[in-house]
Design a protein around this motif. Structure first.
Motif, mmCIF file in Angstrom:
data_model
loop_
_atom_site.group_PDB
_atom_site.id
_atom_site.type_symbol
_atom_site.label_atom_id
_atom_site.label_comp_id
_atom_site.label_asym_id
_atom_site.label_seq_id
_atom_site.Cartn_x
_atom_site.Cartn_y
_atom_site.Cartn_z
ATOM 1 N N ARG A 1 -53.559 -119.428 1.539
ATOM 2 C CA ARG A 1 -52.859 -119.736 2.792
ATOM 3 C C ARG A 1 -51.352 -119.657 2.597
ATOM 4 N N ASN A 2 -50.860 -120.271 1.562
ATOM 5 C CA ASN A 2 -49.448 -120.122 1.225
ATOM 6 C C ASN A 2 -49.276 -120.388 -0.264
ATOM 7 N N ALA A 3 -48.054 -120.247 -0.731
ATOM 8 C CA ALA A 3 -47.827 -120.323 -2.163
ATOM 9 C C ALA A 3 -48.014 -121.738 -2.708
ATOM 10 N N LEU A 4 -47.781 -122.724 -1.877
ATOM 11 C CA LEU A 4 -47.884 -124.098 -2.361
ATOM 12 C C LEU A 4 -49.307 -124.475 -2.759
ATOM 13 N N VAL A 5 -50.285 -123.741 -2.201
ATOM 14 C CA VAL A 5 -51.681 -124.025 -2.520
ATOM 15 C C VAL A 5 -51.899 -123.954 -4.030
ATOM 16 N N ILE A 6 -51.173 -123.053 -4.685
ATOM 17 C CA ILE A 6 -51.355 -122.875 -6.125
ATOM 18 C C ILE A 6 -51.019 -124.163 -6.862
ATOM 19 N N GLU A 7 -49.953 -124.804 -6.419
ATOM 20 C CA GLU A 7 -49.556 -126.033 -7.085
ATOM 21 C C GLU A 7 -50.603 -127.122 -6.883
ATOM 22 N N ARG A 8 -51.134 -127.185 -5.667
ATOM 23 C CA ARG A 8 -52.187 -128.188 -5.422
ATOM 24 C C ARG A 8 -53.435 -127.853 -6.217
ATOM 25 N N MET A 9 -53.708 -126.547 -6.348
ATOM 26 C CA MET A 9 -54.877 -126.125 -7.105
ATOM 27 C C MET A 9 -54.735 -126.537 -8.562
ATOM 28 N N ALA A 10 -53.515 -126.438 -9.070
ATOM 29 C CA ALA A 10 -53.276 -126.788 -10.460
ATOM 30 C C ALA A 10 -53.500 -128.276 -10.700
ATOM 31 N N GLY A 11 -53.324 -129.090 -9.659
ATOM 32 C CA GLY A 11 -53.442 -130.525 -9.833
ATOM 33 C C GLY A 11 -54.825 -131.088 -9.563
#
Lengths: 58, 845
Positions: free
Chosen positions: B500-510
């Motif tokens: 959906r957007n780039a920030l999803v990656i950070e949430r995925m990492a957490g």
């Protein structure tokens, strides 16, 4: 060396022309859809007029 | 499942087009009864479209692509579109309208090839009332101008439907606010910044090399003022978003990344004015505009969007715009927003029930795959309560609505608070956490430097203070995350994993907990689950059944045809009875394939023992009036799912949720191990609540699901992953859209996201080193425009190369992309072009 001022003004003028052209192109929506024009260009308009089309249908 | 209709192989390679393949749509012609000008057609619909196009001189359509047409499945009835002439409906749909001219943008999902674009843009040849039409291929949209006094809107829709491009008019489309044209603005901002950057750089070059001494002081002043003038629109317009975001952040009493950026920009421009006005130097406008240009590029890079994918769908996007209301006067088509409780509506084969209702008459056979993920349609008797979201299979039924559309069972899920919160709040992102510390430190150092010089040499005090702010402008810091995540997003899109957007990656990492849905996510209705019960079929019989089954698009037929393989027999007298089955004559044999009762009616009474031993809920086969047996269709586990679960289990807490019963509990317990939570018979609301419970316990949850029944859970979870069979067809609101074939890679994708987060941190470290050097020089009061002009681009460029390079290298090392092929990032829309038109699912209803 004051001739350099003319050069600067000339270069600025050219730059401004391009900025205006760029703003116009964005405003007129040329960046909205970059896929369809690439497809549209593939189509040749038929040489003969509508109705006379004797196309070679395989 | 809606998206489960597997790809229908319409063209067996052994059969050339001449031998019974439709000239228009490319489907196999069951019987060669539609032949026009020695060209075969599969049905009257295709033949009609061909003659319409031929009469209007649009034959070129067939030259642009082989069999480019779309099979017209439902006969176009003008009555179906009658509601479109209602002014209130038109008001919502039209872009523009007056008495003689109207413009409307219609979503036409069948658009799939270059011939479609050509045909739709030549629409004016089909009717004098139609003017210019323009297709947007990647959005599957056509903007059509027409004269409402010459062709009614309903007639236009009927015309489009009659040539195969049925407009998709859903409730959601009319209610959606027009998206802000951020892209236009982003281009303008970058263009202006690039102009300023380039031209100011041109004037600053003489100063870098000390050439300005040739021209004297007046040149310095002219260049300075010109630079300031050119930088002004860049600072005000191009950097406008940074000012706004910083102001917004300060009002919220938080420090976001924009605060140090705005601080730096203000310091640079302010000190440039002072320098130029005081004849002390040319200012720092070159660095300033360069900085803004790089920042905007980074932002654009991160804002990758996919035209055809929607991450924010709700039930309204699936509901039709109109229903057939039955009144004393007869049937009329009305807009769904006007539907009230207690009204009678008629549903025909394939139509969606928009509100909870009571069955009045007819045999209701509702396919709830849309809502629950269960593929098997359910039968209802008169008086039964039907939930919204079901699709009628079979004959027409009449129902009486008992609840308004917005309060139906399906809609209530969306009224849950989970759907109201917006999740794109990035206040807690890595970058913002880091920039809070960064801002404090920079302001601290600047004040200290200012105070030190105030005591030591008061003339240098202000310069030292502003110099620190100028050099510390967090360009590299601001670029690290967008570039890393943007690269990850692009690499994953190549694997048909869309974020959906780039920030999803950070949430995925957490994430530390993963919840998986069973039906449709871990299991799939594919050919492997099809089994035949009864006396063994001969090879010839298998081919006959397969040939018959492939003519139907019913999910069961498709699966059976797939499992049986080769089918090159022509089928005569093909007939499909909705809700019952298909029949036809293949190679001289009369074949029936369908439900037990229906097949039984068409067969000789068979020994009771045969029927009793066959499992219920299967597809029965009769050949030449003799019951041969039945196919059972079970869901089989997707390939490599067991491996995936094991590798996920090593790191994450796992849970399995299923709307299904506990029949398969044992099998999944073995795969998931003893620690995992497993819950069965879960309603959509149960699933949502389960996720919420986990989150209350401090867990960061990733939900992996597919159907609308998972929609609530997907929305509630920190990361919602929608597994789809075909990208772009349908998916509930989610953060990630994952092609089902890529499911086995999920573990590696998660690992990739964790390493991306590490790359971002490393990028911060690099920017910290540059800042240390730069700030030291600045605090010493030695900052020159030259130092600034060198240090800033170098720090930005090194972060750009580091972020993109390391991320790509990591992806290669993990085997997510291979070294040799390194395919060019083909945009989704172009990938679609590469699919032969006949295999494109967009054609199927």
């Amino acid at each position: 060396m004051s001739v350099v001022i003319i050069l600067i003004l000339a270069s600025l003028l050219v730059g401004l022309v391009f900025v205006v052209a760029f703003i116009w192109s964005v405003r007129s929506g040329q960046y909205e859809d970059t896929t369809t024009p690439s497809l549209r260009i593939l189509v040749d308009e038929p040489q003969n007029k509508i109705g006379e089309t004797k196309t070679t249908l395989k | 499942m809606l998206q489960d209709v597997p790809q229908l192989q319409t063209t067996p390679p052994s059969v050339p087009r001449a031998a019974g393949q439709c000239f228009h749509c490319g489907e196999l012609c069951p019987d060669n009864c539609f032949i026009l000008e020695s060209r075969p057609f599969c049905c009257l619909g295709c033949q009609t479209v061909f003659s319409i196009l031929r009469e209007n001189g649009l034959e070129q359509f067939y030259q642009l692509q082989t069999t480019p047409g779309i099979r017209v499945r439902a006969a176009a009835t003008a009555a179906k579109w009658a509601y479109l002439d209602d002014p209130t409906v038109q008001e919502k749909l039209f872009d523009f309208a007056n008495a003689t001219q109207a413009k409307v943008t219609l979503h036409l999902p069948p658009i799939h090839c270059v011939a479609c674009v050509w045909l739709l843009e030549n629409l004016f040849k089909l009717h004098p009332g139609i003017g210019k039409s323009q297709v947007n291929f990647s959005r599957r949209e056509a903007a059509i101008t027409f004269a409402p006094d010459r062709i009614k809107f309903s007639e236009l829709a009927a015309l489009l439907a009659s040539i195969g491009y049925e407009p998709q008019l859903t409730l959601g489309e009319t209610e959606k606010a027009v998206l802000s044209p951020w892209r236009k603005k982003a281009w303008l901002q970058i263009g202006l910044a690039a102009f300023g950057f380039g031209n100011i750089m041109l004037m600053s070059l003489p100063f870098y090399f000390g050439l300005d001494s040739f021209n004297g002081a007046w040149f310095k002043a002219v260049a300075g003022w010109l630079s300031l003038a050119m930088a002004l629109p860049v600072v005000i317009y191009s950097a406008g978003d940074f000012w706004r975001a910083a102001w917004f952040g300060l009002r919220q009493r938080t420090v976001t990344l924009e605060v140090p950026i705005a601080l730096g920009l203000a310091a640079i421009y302010g000190s440039s004015i002072i320098e130029v006005a005081g004849h002390r130097g040319p200012g720092y406008c070159d660095s300033l505009t360069g900085l803004i240009f790089f920042l905007l590029c980074g932002r654009l890079f991160q804002k990758k969007t996919y035209d055809r994918l929607t991450f924010d769908r709700d039930y309204k996007d699936f509901f039709p715009l109109s229903v057939m209301r039955k009144t004393a006067a007869g049937e009329e088509s009305i807009a769904i927003s006007q539907l009230k409780t207690g009204e009678r509506i008629v549903l025909r084969n394939g139509e969606l029930l928009p509100a909870d209702a009571r069955l009045v008459s007819g045999d209701a056979c509702m396919d709830y795959s849309f809502v629950t993920g269960e593929a098997e349609p359910l039968l209802y008797e008169t008086g039964a309560h039907l939930f919204a979201g079901g699709r009628q299979v079979g004959g027409a039924i009449e129902v009486e609505t008992v609840k308004p559309v917005a309060q139906s069972y399906l809609a209530t899920l969306w009224n849950n608070e989970a759907f109201r919160k917006t999740r794109d709040n990035d206040l807690d992102s890595l970058t913002n956490r880091y920039s809070r510390r960064f801002t404090k430190m920079v302001v601290g150092v600047a004040l200290l430097a200012g105070a030190f010089w105030l005591l030591a040499d008061s003339a240098k005090s202000l310069k030292a203070f502003t110099s620190v702010l100028i050099v510390a402008c967090p360009c590299a810091l601001a670029l690290a995350a967008p570039l890393t995540y943007g690269t990850v997003q692009r690499l994953l899109a190549r694997l048909k994993i869309f974020l959906r957007n780039a920030l999803v990656i950070e949430r995925m990492a957490g994430v530390d907990t993963i919840v998986l849905d069973k039906t449709g996510t871990l299991t799939t209705p594919d050919a492997r689950g099809v089994q035949f019960h009864g006396a063994d079929l001969t090879a010839a019989e298998r081919e006959c059944i397969s040939s018959l089954a492939r003519h139907s698009t019913h999910p069961n037929s498709v699966r059976i045809a797939k499992s049986l393989g080769a089918a090159s027999q022509l089928v005569g007298g093909f007939k499909e009875t909705p809700g019952c089955g298909v029949q036809g004559e293949v190679a001289g044999k009369q074949v029936l394939l369908g439900s037990a009762n229906w097949v039984e009616e068409g067969t000789r009474p068979s020994p009771a023992s045969v029927l009793q031993t066959l499992p219920a809920g299967s597809v029965f086969v009769a050949i030449n009036g003799e019951m041969r047996g039945s196919f059972t269709l079970e869901n089989s586990l997707r390939p490599e799912v067991e491996k995936l679960i094991v590798s996920l289990g090593n790191r994450y807490e796992l849970a399995l949720l299923s709307g299904d019963n506990e029949r398969e509990a044992g099998r999944f317990r073995k795969i998931f191990g003893d620690r995992a939570t497993m819950r069965f018979n879960q309603s959509p609301a149960d699933k949502l609540n389960f996720i919420r419970e986990l989150q209350h316990r401090g867990r960061r949850v990733m939900m992996v699901g597919d159907g609308l029944n998972d929609a609530g859970a997907l929305k509630q979870a920190d990361v919602g992953v929608a597994v789809v069979e075909q990208v772009g067809i349908f998916s509930p609101a989610s953060d990630v859209i994952l092609d089902s074939a890529e499911l086995p890679r999920l573990a590696r994708v998660l690992e990739f996201s964790r390493s991306a987060a590490r790359v971002v941190r490393a990028g911060f470290a690099i920017s910290a080193i540059y800042n240390l050097v730069g700030v030291s020089i600045a605090a010493a009061g030695l900052l020159q425009p030259m130092v600034c002009a060198i240090l800033m681009p170098i720090s930005s460029a090194s972060v750009v190369f580091f972020s993109c390079g390391t991320t790509t290298w990591t992806a290669r090392r993990m085997g997510l992309i291979s070294k040799q092929q390194a395919p060019l990032p083909v945009p989704v829309e172009v990938q679609n072009l590469l699919v032969p038109p006949n295999l494109n699912l967009a054609k199927q209803p």
